[in-house]
Design a protein around this motif. Structure first.
Motif: not given
Length: 160
Positions: A91, A103, A110-111, A106-108
């Motif tokens: 992140q 994007g 969420q992880a 957001r994905s990191t």
């Protein structure tokens, strides 16, 4: 704010992992006798997360059972801790990427949230299993001490 949250989480994680090792090693010099798990700031210590085990006068059998549980959870906690550190680093790198890649952020993120959630669930499971080992009187004492801790936390002045 995200960086502060990540640093706080890292500190809590380090405390949990360190505390697990300390509890598993048992009381040693300067660590108290029966029920002497942790100290100020340690697992269950004043203001710390978890169960206030040092205040419960645990029997030798209970101490042994707690040590066994901590050992069972140690490897899982280490694996989750590594996943959490990896997610935090991913992140951080995503946030520092230029040009901005929403994007990826957001994905990191969420992880990271998923890793934090797994760590919280693992901690809650361990606390629940330890709580089940306590006598009804000890459980009542835990509840009382947790209420007192929460009241002290509410009385502390808030930061910025």
């Amino acid at each position: 704010m995200t960086r502060l949250r990540a640093l706080t989480l890292t500190a809590v994680l380090a405390g949990l992992l360190t505390g697990g090792v300390a509890v598993a090693q048992g009381p040693g010099p300067g660590r108290g006798g029966r029920g002497g798990f942790g100290g100020p700031g340690g697992p269950g210590g004043p203001g710390g997360p978890g169960l206030p085990l040092q205040a419960l006068n645990l029997s030798e059998t209970q101490q042994d059972q707690v040590k066994q549980l901590m050992q069972q959870y140690r490897q899982q906690n280490q694996n989750l801790g590594e996943q959490l550190r990896t997610a935090m680093e991913a992140q951080r790198k995503a946030v520092e990427t230029i040009p901005v890649d929403e994007g990826l952020i957001r994905s990191t993120t969420q992880a990271l949230v998923e890793a934090q959630t797994e760590m919280a669930i693992q901690q809650a499971r361990l606390q629940s299993e330890i709580f089940a080992l306590l006598t009804p009187d000890q459980q009542a004492q835990v509840r009382k001490l947790q209420v007192e801790r929460d009241q002290r936390a509410q009385q502390r002045p808030r930061g910025r």
